[in-house]
Design a protein around this motif. Structure first.
Motif, PDB file in Angstrom:
ATOM      1  N   CYS A  39      42.399  51.683  36.918  1.00 18.52           N
ATOM      2  CA  CYS A  39      43.375  51.270  35.908  1.00 18.52           C
ATOM      3  C   CYS A  39      42.916  51.759  34.539  1.00 18.52           C
ATOM      4  CB  CYS A  39      43.469  49.751  35.918  1.00 18.52           C
ATOM      5  SG  CYS A  39      44.497  49.068  34.605  1.00 18.52           S
ATOM      6  N   THR A  41      42.716  50.106  31.988  1.00 18.81           N
ATOM      7  CA  THR A  41      41.828  49.087  31.423  1.00 18.81           C
ATOM      8  C   THR A  41      40.364  49.381  31.791  1.00 18.81           C
ATOM      9  OG1 THR A  41      43.567  47.438  31.458  1.00 18.81           O
ATOM     10  CG2 THR A  41      41.321  46.602  31.404  1.00 18.81           C
ATOM     11  N   HIS A  61      39.747  46.239  39.270  1.00 21.33           N
ATOM     12  CA  HIS A  61      40.495  44.990  39.452  1.00 21.33           C
ATOM     13  C   HIS A  61      41.816  45.230  40.180  1.00 21.33           C
ATOM     14  CE1 HIS A  61      41.622  46.719  35.525  1.00 21.33           C
ATOM     15  NE2 HIS A  61      42.844  46.367  35.893  1.00 21.33           N
ATOM     16  N   CYS A 148      47.527  45.729  39.767  1.00 22.62           N
ATOM     17  CA  CYS A 148      47.528  45.603  38.296  1.00 22.62           C
ATOM     18  C   CYS A 148      48.692  46.373  37.702  1.00 22.62           C
ATOM     19  CB  CYS A 148      46.223  46.074  37.675  1.00 22.62           C
ATOM     20  SG  CYS A 148      46.239  45.849  35.879  1.00 22.62           S
TER      21      CYS A 148
HETATM   22 ZN   LIG Z   1      44.613  46.964  35.125  1.00 23.69          ZN
END
Ligand SMILES: [Zn+2]
Ligand SMILES: [Zn+2]
Length: 328
Positions: A39, A41, A61, A148
Protein backbone atom coordinates in the motif's frame (compact mmCIF):
# COMPACT_ATOMS: atom_id res chain seq x y z
CA UNK A 1 10.37 -17.05 9.72
CA UNK A 2 11.53 -14.76 6.94
CA UNK A 3 10.46 -11.12 7.10
CA UNK A 4 11.32 -7.74 5.61
CA UNK A 5 12.03 -5.15 8.29
CA UNK A 6 12.39 -1.40 8.65
CA UNK A 7 15.02 -0.75 11.31
CA UNK A 8 15.68 2.96 10.96
CA UNK A 9 13.15 5.81 10.58
CA UNK A 10 12.91 6.93 6.99
CA UNK A 11 15.52 4.41 5.81
CA UNK A 12 13.69 4.05 2.52
CA UNK A 13 14.57 0.36 2.29
CA UNK A 14 13.69 -2.83 4.16
CA UNK A 15 16.18 -5.44 5.30
CA UNK A 16 15.59 -9.20 5.08
CA UNK A 17 15.63 -10.84 8.52
CA UNK A 18 15.22 -14.36 9.88
CA UNK A 19 13.49 -14.61 13.27
CA UNK A 20 11.22 -16.90 15.31
CA UNK A 21 7.54 -16.76 14.42
CA UNK A 22 5.67 -14.73 17.08
CA UNK A 23 3.39 -16.47 19.60
CA UNK A 24 -0.26 -15.47 19.92
CA UNK A 25 -1.16 -14.00 23.32
CA UNK A 26 -4.65 -13.92 24.85
CA UNK A 27 -7.20 -12.98 22.21
CA UNK A 28 -4.72 -13.19 19.36
CA UNK A 29 -4.26 -15.56 16.45
CA UNK A 30 -1.11 -16.65 14.64
CA UNK A 31 -1.64 -16.46 10.88
CA UNK A 32 0.55 -18.00 8.20
CA UNK A 33 0.75 -15.29 5.54
CA UNK A 34 0.01 -16.28 1.95
CA UNK A 35 -0.18 -12.79 0.41
CA UNK A 36 0.30 -9.19 1.53
CA UNK A 37 -0.59 -6.15 -0.54
CA UNK A 38 1.79 -3.22 -0.91
CA UNK A 39 0.00 0.00 0.00
CA UNK A 40 1.12 3.58 -0.52
CA UNK A 41 0.96 3.97 3.25
CA UNK A 42 3.78 1.40 3.52
CA UNK A 43 5.81 3.70 1.31
CA UNK A 44 5.08 6.68 3.58
CA UNK A 45 6.19 4.60 6.58
CA UNK A 46 9.37 3.34 4.89
CA UNK A 47 10.25 6.80 3.58
CA UNK A 48 9.71 8.42 7.00
CA UNK A 49 6.74 10.56 6.02
CA UNK A 50 4.60 9.25 8.90
CA UNK A 51 5.70 9.97 12.48
CA UNK A 52 6.82 7.43 15.08
CA UNK A 53 6.48 3.95 13.55
CA UNK A 54 7.25 1.25 16.15
CA UNK A 55 10.78 0.35 15.10
CA UNK A 56 12.07 -2.14 14.23
CA UNK A 57 8.95 -2.74 12.19
CA UNK A 58 7.58 -5.28 9.73
CA UNK A 59 5.27 -3.29 7.40
CA UNK A 60 2.20 -4.58 5.57
CA UNK A 61 -1.50 -4.25 6.32
CA UNK A 62 -3.27 -6.00 3.45
CA UNK A 63 -2.65 -9.47 4.81
CA UNK A 64 -4.22 -12.71 3.64
CA UNK A 65 -3.44 -16.01 5.34
CA UNK A 66 -4.65 -18.97 7.30
CA UNK A 67 -5.09 -19.22 11.04
CA UNK A 68 -2.41 -21.54 12.36
CA UNK A 69 -2.71 -21.16 16.15
CA UNK A 70 -5.22 -19.63 18.54
CA UNK A 71 -4.33 -17.67 21.66
CA UNK A 72 -6.42 -18.36 24.74
CA UNK A 73 -9.96 -17.03 24.67
CA UNK A 74 -10.36 -16.90 20.88
CA UNK A 75 -13.76 -18.35 19.97
CA UNK A 76 -14.62 -16.53 16.73
CA UNK A 77 -12.01 -18.24 14.55
CA UNK A 78 -10.67 -21.75 14.15
CA UNK A 79 -7.39 -23.19 12.92
CA UNK A 80 -7.39 -23.31 9.11
CA UNK A 81 -9.74 -20.33 8.59
CA UNK A 82 -8.75 -18.11 5.68
CA UNK A 83 -8.67 -14.53 6.95
CA UNK A 84 -7.75 -10.97 6.06
CA UNK A 85 -5.97 -8.56 8.41
CA UNK A 86 -6.37 -4.82 7.75
CA UNK A 87 -4.75 -1.57 8.91
CA UNK A 88 -6.96 -1.19 11.99
CA UNK A 89 -5.37 -3.52 14.53
CA UNK A 90 -6.69 -2.37 17.90
CA UNK A 91 -9.06 0.18 19.43
CA UNK A 92 -9.85 0.87 23.10
CA UNK A 93 -13.60 0.28 22.86
CA UNK A 94 -14.24 2.79 25.68
CA UNK A 95 -13.56 6.29 24.39
CA UNK A 96 -16.19 8.63 22.94
CA UNK A 97 -15.06 7.90 19.38
CA UNK A 98 -15.28 4.13 19.91
CA UNK A 99 -18.69 4.44 21.59
CA UNK A 100 -20.15 6.57 18.77
CA UNK A 101 -19.25 4.41 15.77
CA UNK A 102 -15.97 6.18 14.98
CA UNK A 103 -13.41 3.68 16.19
CA UNK A 104 -11.31 4.73 13.19
CA UNK A 105 -10.57 7.90 15.19
CA UNK A 106 -9.85 6.19 18.55
CA UNK A 107 -6.88 8.02 20.11
CA UNK A 108 -5.59 4.69 21.42
CA UNK A 109 -5.92 2.87 18.09
CA UNK A 110 -2.98 0.80 16.88
CA UNK A 111 -2.35 0.04 13.25
CA UNK A 112 -1.00 -3.03 11.51
CA UNK A 113 2.35 -2.52 9.84
CA UNK A 114 2.85 0.75 11.77
CA UNK A 115 2.55 0.12 15.52
CA UNK A 116 1.97 -3.63 15.17
CA UNK A 117 4.21 -5.88 13.05
CA UNK A 118 2.52 -6.54 9.71
CA UNK A 119 2.46 -8.96 6.82
CA UNK A 120 5.79 -8.54 5.00
CA UNK A 121 6.62 -11.86 6.68
CA UNK A 122 5.78 -15.54 6.69
CA UNK A 123 3.78 -15.24 9.92
CA UNK A 124 1.91 -12.51 11.75
CA UNK A 125 -0.09 -12.30 14.97
CA UNK A 126 -3.29 -10.28 15.13
CA UNK A 127 -6.02 -9.46 17.64
CA UNK A 128 -8.81 -11.84 16.60
CA UNK A 129 -11.41 -9.04 16.90
CA UNK A 130 -9.85 -7.22 13.94
CA UNK A 131 -9.52 -10.20 11.63
CA UNK A 132 -12.05 -10.92 8.87
CA UNK A 133 -13.18 -13.99 6.98
CA UNK A 134 -13.01 -13.49 3.22
CA UNK A 135 -15.40 -14.09 0.32
CA UNK A 136 -14.60 -17.46 -1.34
CA UNK A 137 -14.63 -16.02 -4.85
CA UNK A 138 -11.23 -14.36 -4.43
CA UNK A 139 -7.87 -16.08 -4.51
CA UNK A 140 -5.38 -15.05 -1.80
CA UNK A 141 -3.53 -12.86 -4.30
CA UNK A 142 -6.71 -11.18 -5.54
CA UNK A 143 -8.06 -10.63 -2.03
CA UNK A 144 -5.00 -8.79 -0.68
CA UNK A 145 -5.74 -5.34 -2.20
CA UNK A 146 -9.28 -5.51 -0.85
CA UNK A 147 -7.93 -5.19 2.70
CA UNK A 148 -6.84 -1.53 2.42
CA UNK A 149 -7.21 -0.15 -1.10
CA UNK A 150 -10.67 -1.71 -0.92
CA UNK A 151 -11.67 -1.00 2.68
CA UNK A 152 -10.32 2.52 3.15
CA UNK A 153 -11.15 3.34 -0.45
CA UNK A 154 -14.70 2.26 0.28
CA UNK A 155 -14.86 4.50 3.35
CA UNK A 156 -13.74 7.44 1.20
CA UNK A 157 -16.29 6.50 -1.43
CA UNK A 158 -19.10 6.47 1.16
CA UNK A 159 -18.28 10.10 1.97
CA UNK A 160 -19.41 11.25 -1.49
CA UNK A 161 -22.96 10.16 -0.66
CA UNK A 162 -25.27 9.95 -3.65
CA UNK A 163 -22.98 11.95 -5.95
CA UNK A 164 -23.48 10.88 -9.55
CA UNK A 165 -20.37 12.26 -11.27
CA UNK A 166 -17.32 11.32 -9.26
CA UNK A 167 -13.76 12.41 -10.02
CA UNK A 168 -10.86 10.26 -8.81
CA UNK A 169 -7.39 11.83 -8.54
CA UNK A 170 -4.59 9.26 -8.57
CA UNK A 171 -5.47 6.05 -10.37
CA UNK A 172 -3.81 3.39 -8.24
CA UNK A 173 -5.00 0.39 -6.28
CA UNK A 174 -7.92 2.05 -4.48
CA UNK A 175 -9.15 3.86 -7.61
CA UNK A 176 -9.16 0.71 -9.71
CA UNK A 177 -11.39 -0.99 -7.13
CA UNK A 178 -13.74 1.95 -6.52
CA UNK A 179 -14.25 2.63 -10.19
CA UNK A 180 -15.81 -0.81 -10.49
CA UNK A 181 -18.08 -0.20 -7.50
CA UNK A 182 -19.15 3.21 -8.83
CA UNK A 183 -19.86 1.90 -12.33
CA UNK A 184 -21.86 -0.96 -10.81
CA UNK A 185 -23.93 1.68 -9.00
CA UNK A 186 -24.58 3.54 -12.29
CA UNK A 187 -22.34 6.49 -11.44
CA UNK A 188 -19.94 8.22 -13.82
CA UNK A 189 -16.23 8.10 -13.00
CA UNK A 190 -13.76 10.73 -14.20
CA UNK A 191 -10.17 9.54 -13.74
CA UNK A 192 -7.34 12.04 -13.24
CA UNK A 193 -3.73 10.88 -13.55
CA UNK A 194 -0.29 12.44 -13.89
CA UNK A 195 0.11 14.27 -17.16
CA UNK A 196 1.03 11.89 -19.96
CA UNK A 197 0.29 8.69 -18.04
CA UNK A 198 -1.65 7.25 -20.97
CA UNK A 199 -1.35 3.75 -19.61
CA UNK A 200 -3.18 4.66 -16.39
CA UNK A 201 -5.80 6.56 -18.38
CA UNK A 202 -6.39 3.56 -20.67
CA UNK A 203 -6.60 1.35 -17.59
CA UNK A 204 -9.23 3.66 -16.06
CA UNK A 205 -11.32 3.63 -19.25
CA UNK A 206 -11.05 -0.16 -19.46
CA UNK A 207 -12.64 -0.34 -16.00
CA UNK A 208 -15.55 1.85 -17.07
CA UNK A 209 -14.43 5.44 -16.42
CA UNK A 210 -16.36 7.72 -18.81
CA UNK A 211 -13.40 10.08 -19.08
CA UNK A 212 -9.71 10.01 -18.20
CA UNK A 213 -7.17 12.79 -18.42
CA UNK A 214 -4.42 14.73 -16.69
CA UNK A 215 -5.08 16.12 -13.21
CA UNK A 216 -4.69 19.67 -14.53
CA UNK A 217 -7.24 19.13 -17.29
CA UNK A 218 -10.88 20.19 -17.11
CA UNK A 219 -13.30 17.27 -17.25
CA UNK A 220 -16.03 17.58 -19.90
CA UNK A 221 -18.64 18.30 -17.26
CA UNK A 222 -18.88 19.69 -13.74
CA UNK A 223 -18.40 17.01 -11.05
CA UNK A 224 -20.55 16.31 -8.00
CA UNK A 225 -17.65 14.99 -5.95
CA UNK A 226 -13.98 14.11 -6.12
CA UNK A 227 -11.81 11.69 -4.17
CA UNK A 228 -8.08 12.43 -3.98
CA UNK A 229 -5.84 9.39 -3.52
CA UNK A 230 -2.63 10.98 -4.80
CA UNK A 231 -0.61 12.49 -1.89
CA UNK A 232 -0.36 15.82 -3.68
CA UNK A 233 -1.65 18.94 -1.86
CA UNK A 234 -2.10 21.13 -4.98
CA UNK A 235 -4.77 18.67 -6.14
CA UNK A 236 -7.09 20.02 -3.41
CA UNK A 237 -7.79 23.43 -5.00
CA UNK A 238 -7.67 21.71 -8.40
CA UNK A 239 -10.44 19.27 -7.38
CA UNK A 240 -12.48 22.00 -5.65
CA UNK A 241 -12.43 23.98 -8.90
CA UNK A 242 -13.99 21.01 -10.73
CA UNK A 243 -16.94 20.29 -8.41
CA UNK A 244 -20.21 22.21 -8.55
CA UNK A 245 -22.10 23.89 -5.69
CA UNK A 246 -22.42 21.55 -2.68
CA UNK A 247 -19.74 19.37 -4.27
CA UNK A 248 -17.68 17.18 -1.96
CA UNK A 249 -13.91 16.73 -2.10
CA UNK A 250 -12.48 13.86 -0.05
CA UNK A 251 -8.78 13.55 0.78
CA UNK A 252 -8.37 9.80 1.18
CA UNK A 253 -4.68 9.39 1.90
CA UNK A 254 -2.92 9.27 5.26
CA UNK A 255 -0.27 11.69 4.00
CA UNK A 256 -0.36 14.63 1.64
CA UNK A 257 2.08 17.39 0.76
CA UNK A 258 1.06 20.91 1.85
CA UNK A 259 -2.06 22.35 0.32
CA UNK A 260 -1.38 25.73 -1.32
CA UNK A 261 -3.60 28.66 -0.33
CA UNK A 262 -6.58 29.14 -2.59
CA UNK A 263 -9.36 31.70 -3.05
CA UNK A 264 -12.43 31.31 -0.88
CA UNK A 265 -14.66 31.19 -3.95
CA UNK A 266 -13.44 27.61 -4.55
CA UNK A 267 -15.09 26.56 -1.27
CA UNK A 268 -18.03 28.97 -1.41
CA UNK A 269 -21.54 27.67 -2.25
CA UNK A 270 -21.41 24.92 0.33
CA UNK A 271 -18.66 22.90 -1.21
CA UNK A 272 -17.27 20.46 1.34
CA UNK A 273 -13.63 19.52 1.86
CA UNK A 274 -12.86 16.64 4.20
CA UNK A 275 -10.41 13.87 4.91
CA UNK A 276 -10.95 10.19 5.64
CA UNK A 277 -8.90 8.44 8.29
CA UNK A 278 -8.40 4.70 8.69
CA UNK A 279 -11.40 2.36 8.74
CA UNK A 280 -13.96 0.89 11.11
CA UNK A 281 -14.75 -2.80 11.35
CA UNK A 282 -18.20 -1.94 10.01
CA UNK A 283 -16.57 -0.59 6.82
CA UNK A 284 -14.81 -3.93 6.44
CA UNK A 285 -17.99 -5.95 6.94
CA UNK A 286 -19.89 -3.84 4.39
CA UNK A 287 -17.18 -3.82 1.75
CA UNK A 288 -16.33 -7.52 1.97
CA UNK A 289 -20.01 -8.20 1.31
CA UNK A 290 -20.27 -5.69 -1.54
CA UNK A 291 -17.07 -6.62 -3.42
CA UNK A 292 -18.19 -10.07 -4.65
CA UNK A 293 -21.63 -8.67 -5.57
CA UNK A 294 -20.18 -6.11 -8.01
CA UNK A 295 -18.05 -8.24 -8.57
CA UNK A 296 -14.87 -6.25 -8.04
CA UNK A 297 -11.95 -7.77 -9.94
CA UNK A 298 -8.53 -6.82 -8.63
CA UNK A 299 -5.54 -6.47 -10.92
CA UNK A 300 -2.43 -7.58 -9.10
CA UNK A 301 1.28 -7.69 -9.83
CA UNK A 302 2.96 -10.41 -7.80
CA UNK A 303 6.38 -9.98 -6.19
CA UNK A 304 8.27 -12.37 -3.97
CA UNK A 305 8.49 -11.23 -0.33
CA UNK A 306 12.25 -10.84 -0.75
CA UNK A 307 11.58 -8.35 -3.59
CA UNK A 308 9.59 -6.00 -1.31
CA UNK A 309 12.01 -3.13 -1.93
CA UNK A 310 11.59 -3.53 -5.67
CA UNK A 311 7.79 -3.53 -5.28
CA UNK A 312 7.93 -0.39 -3.09
CA UNK A 313 10.18 1.37 -5.56
CA UNK A 314 7.92 0.49 -8.48
CA UNK A 315 4.99 1.97 -6.52
CA UNK A 316 7.10 5.03 -5.64
CA UNK A 317 7.63 5.64 -9.35
CA UNK A 318 3.91 5.18 -10.10
CA UNK A 319 4.56 2.14 -12.26
CA UNK A 320 2.08 -0.35 -10.73
CA UNK A 321 -1.13 -1.12 -12.62
CA UNK A 322 -3.67 -2.02 -9.97
CA UNK A 323 -1.93 -3.36 -6.87
CA UNK A 324 1.37 -4.98 -5.98
CA UNK A 325 1.14 -8.08 -3.78
CA UNK A 326 3.97 -9.89 -1.99
CA UNK A 327 3.94 -13.65 -1.51
CA UNK A 328 6.33 -15.42 0.87
ZN1 LIG B 1 -3.13 0.94 3.16
ZN1 LIG C 1 -11.29 4.22 21.60
Amino acid sequence: MRAMMLSRAGAGVLEPVERDAPSPRDGEVLVRVSACGVCRTDLHVVDGELPNPSLPLIPGHEIIGRVERLGTGVTTLTVGDRVGIPWLGYTCGKCMQCLTGRENLCPFARFTGYQIDGGYAEHVVADARYVFRLPDSYSDLEAAPLMCAGLIGYRAYKMVGESKRVGIYGFGAAAHILTQVAVHQAREVFAFTSRGDNEAQDFARSLGAVWAGASTEAPPTELDAAIIFAPVGPLVPEALSRVGPAGIVVCAGIYMTDIPSFPYRLLWQERVLRSVANLTRQDAIEFLQLAPEVPVKTHVERYDLSDANHALDTLRRGRIRGAAVLTP
